[in-house]
Design a protein around this motif. Structure first.
Motif, PDB file in Angstrom:
ATOM      1  N   SER A   1       0.831  -1.208   0.000  1.00 40.08           N
ATOM      2  CA  SER A   1       0.000   0.000   0.000  1.00 40.08           C
ATOM      3  C   SER A   1       0.863   1.254   0.000  1.00 40.08           C
ATOM      4  CB  SER A   1      -0.922   0.008   1.221  1.00 40.08           C
ATOM      5  OG  SER A   1      -0.148   0.021   2.408  1.00 40.08           O
ATOM      6  N   ALA A   2       0.244   2.344  -0.428  1.00 40.05           N
ATOM      7  CA  ALA A   2       0.861   3.676  -0.404  1.00 40.05           C
ATOM      8  C   ALA A   2      -0.260   4.693  -0.475  1.00 40.05           C
ATOM      9  CB  ALA A   2       1.819   3.864  -1.573  1.00 40.05           C
ATOM     10  N   SER A   3       0.006   5.882  -0.025  1.00 41.13           N
ATOM     11  CA  SER A   3      -0.984   6.949  -0.111  1.00 41.13           C
ATOM     12  C   SER A   3      -0.903   7.596  -1.493  1.00 41.13           C
ATOM     13  CB  SER A   3      -0.720   7.979   0.993  1.00 41.13           C
ATOM     14  OG  SER A   3       0.603   8.444   0.915  1.00 41.13           O
ATOM     15  N   PRO A   4      -1.908   8.421  -1.863  1.00 43.62           N
ATOM     16  CA  PRO A   4      -1.866   9.106  -3.157  1.00 43.62           C
ATOM     17  C   PRO A   4      -0.539   9.850  -3.338  1.00 43.62           C
ATOM     18  CG  PRO A   4      -4.014   9.377  -2.177  1.00 43.62           C
ATOM     19  CD  PRO A   4      -3.142   8.730  -1.130  1.00 43.62           C
ATOM     20  N   GLY A   5       0.064   9.687  -4.529  1.00 47.04           N
ATOM     21  CA  GLY A   5       1.346  10.302  -4.824  1.00 47.04           C
ATOM     22  C   GLY A   5       2.530   9.434  -4.403  1.00 47.04           C
ATOM     23  N   GLY A   6       2.266   8.312  -3.727  1.00 48.85           N
ATOM     24  CA  GLY A   6       3.328   7.428  -3.247  1.00 48.85           C
ATOM     25  C   GLY A   6       3.689   6.354  -4.270  1.00 48.85           C
ATOM     26  N   THR A   7       4.597   5.503  -3.876  1.00 48.21           N
ATOM     27  CA  THR A   7       5.071   4.425  -4.743  1.00 48.21           C
ATOM     28  C   THR A   7       5.033   3.099  -3.992  1.00 48.21           C
ATOM     29  OG1 THR A   7       6.570   5.951  -5.881  1.00 48.21           O
ATOM     30  CG2 THR A   7       7.020   3.607  -6.138  1.00 48.21           C
ATOM     31  N   ILE A   8       4.606   2.068  -4.696  1.00 48.73           N
ATOM     32  CA  ILE A   8       4.617   0.705  -4.157  1.00 48.73           C
ATOM     33  C   ILE A   8       5.577  -0.103  -5.021  1.00 48.73           C
ATOM     34  CG2 ILE A   8       3.251  -1.367  -3.700  1.00 48.73           C
ATOM     35  CD1 ILE A   8       0.761   0.528  -3.722  1.00 48.73           C
ATOM     36  N   THR A   9       6.539  -0.761  -4.389  1.00 53.82           N
ATOM     37  CA  THR A   9       7.485  -1.609  -5.112  1.00 53.82           C
ATOM     38  C   THR A   9       7.445  -2.994  -4.484  1.00 53.82           C
ATOM     39  OG1 THR A   9       8.922   0.275  -5.563  1.00 53.82           O
ATOM     40  CG2 THR A   9       9.893  -1.917  -5.804  1.00 53.82           C
ATOM     41  N   SER A  10       7.147  -4.005  -5.306  1.00 54.80           N
ATOM     42  CA  SER A  10       7.064  -5.362  -4.782  1.00 54.80           C
ATOM     43  C   SER A  10       7.284  -6.382  -5.888  1.00 54.80           C
ATOM     44  CB  SER A  10       5.682  -5.593  -4.160  1.00 54.80           C
ATOM     45  OG  SER A  10       5.600  -6.877  -3.590  1.00 54.80           O
ATOM     46  N   GLN A  11       7.814  -7.523  -5.513  1.00 56.60           N
ATOM     47  CA  GLN A  11       7.990  -8.601  -6.486  1.00 56.60           C
ATOM     48  C   GLN A  11       6.666  -9.332  -6.681  1.00 56.60           C
ATOM     49  OE1 GLN A  11      11.709 -10.452  -4.864  1.00 56.60           O
ATOM     50  NE2 GLN A  11      12.384 -10.132  -6.978  1.00 56.60           N
ATOM     51  N   LEU A  12       6.458  -9.787  -7.904  1.00 52.64           N
ATOM     52  CA  LEU A  12       5.217 -10.449  -8.289  1.00 52.64           C
ATOM     53  C   LEU A  12       5.195 -11.916  -7.885  1.00 52.64           C
ATOM     54  CD1 LEU A  12       2.541 -10.197  -9.873  1.00 52.64           C
ATOM     55  CD2 LEU A  12       3.824 -10.827 -11.922  1.00 52.64           C
ATOM     56  N   GLY A  13       6.342 -12.570  -7.920  1.00 54.61           N
ATOM     57  CA  GLY A  13       6.427 -14.015  -7.717  1.00 54.61           C
ATOM     58  C   GLY A  13       7.054 -14.638  -8.959  1.00 54.61           C
TER      59      GLY A  13
END
Length: 183
Positions: free
Chosen positions: A56-68
């Motif tokens: 999660s992130a707030s508006p204007g933020g960035t989410i970085t995560s691996q898909l699998g």
């Protein structure tokens, strides 16, 4: 006469000894011609079925995560067996709200596992190479390629998604589909 009998017995014993100690004659051989067939397999791709929660992130933020892990298996057995794995996405929505697919960047990273000969090439080796996802199979971005080698190959990687949450995004759990394909 006695001497002759002894001589014949002595010669007979010698011949018997030669017969017993002589190597056995080889038996005739029998060859069997054997055949088998290698049939053409398939070219397949697998990816996590999901749902995969990226965070999660707030508006204007960035989410970085691996898909699998995403994996390609090529059992076509050709003299050359090139393939290209590509990826695209739908828009991400909740109710009538949308975060467009172009707000999500993709980078494949390096291989996590592989087998077979040839050259495996990442579409985006590092985070600096990340590219925005497209929205159709016709404009999909390259995730990984294979060239050269013979017979089959396998390749696996764990791509990273980078979501740039628009400043105008509203609160909610957005859902979309990331599709990997191989040809």
């Amino acid at each position: 006469m006695r001497k002759r009998s002894v001589a014949f017995i002595s010669v007979g014993a010698s011949l018997l000894a030669l017969t017993v100690s002589a190597p056995a004659l080889a038996a005739p051989s029998a060859d069997t011609i054997v055949t088998f067939e290698v049939t053409e397999g398939s070219l397949d791709i697998t990816a996590p079925a999901g749902p995969v929660d990226l965070g999660s992130a707030s508006p204007g933020g960035t989410i970085t995560s691996q898909l699998g892990t995403v994996s390609v298996s090529d059992t076509r057995g050709g003299a050359t067996s090139p393939w290209v794995a590509s990826v695209f996405a739908t828009d991400f929505t909740v109710a009538a709200l949308t975060v467009p697919f172009a707000a999500v960047e993709y980078w494949s990273g390096d291989l996590t596992a592989s087998s077979g000969g040839g050259t495996f090439t990442a579409g985006q080796l590092t985070a600096d190479d990340a590219v925005p996802l497209t929205g159709t199979t016709l404009t999909a971005v390259t995730a990984f390629t294979h060239s050269g080698g013979t017979g089959g190959s396998t390749a696996s990687w764990n791509p990273t998604l980078i979501v740039s949450v628009p400043i105008t995004a509203q609160v909610g759990t957005y859902t979309g589909t990331v599709t990997h394909q191989v040809a």
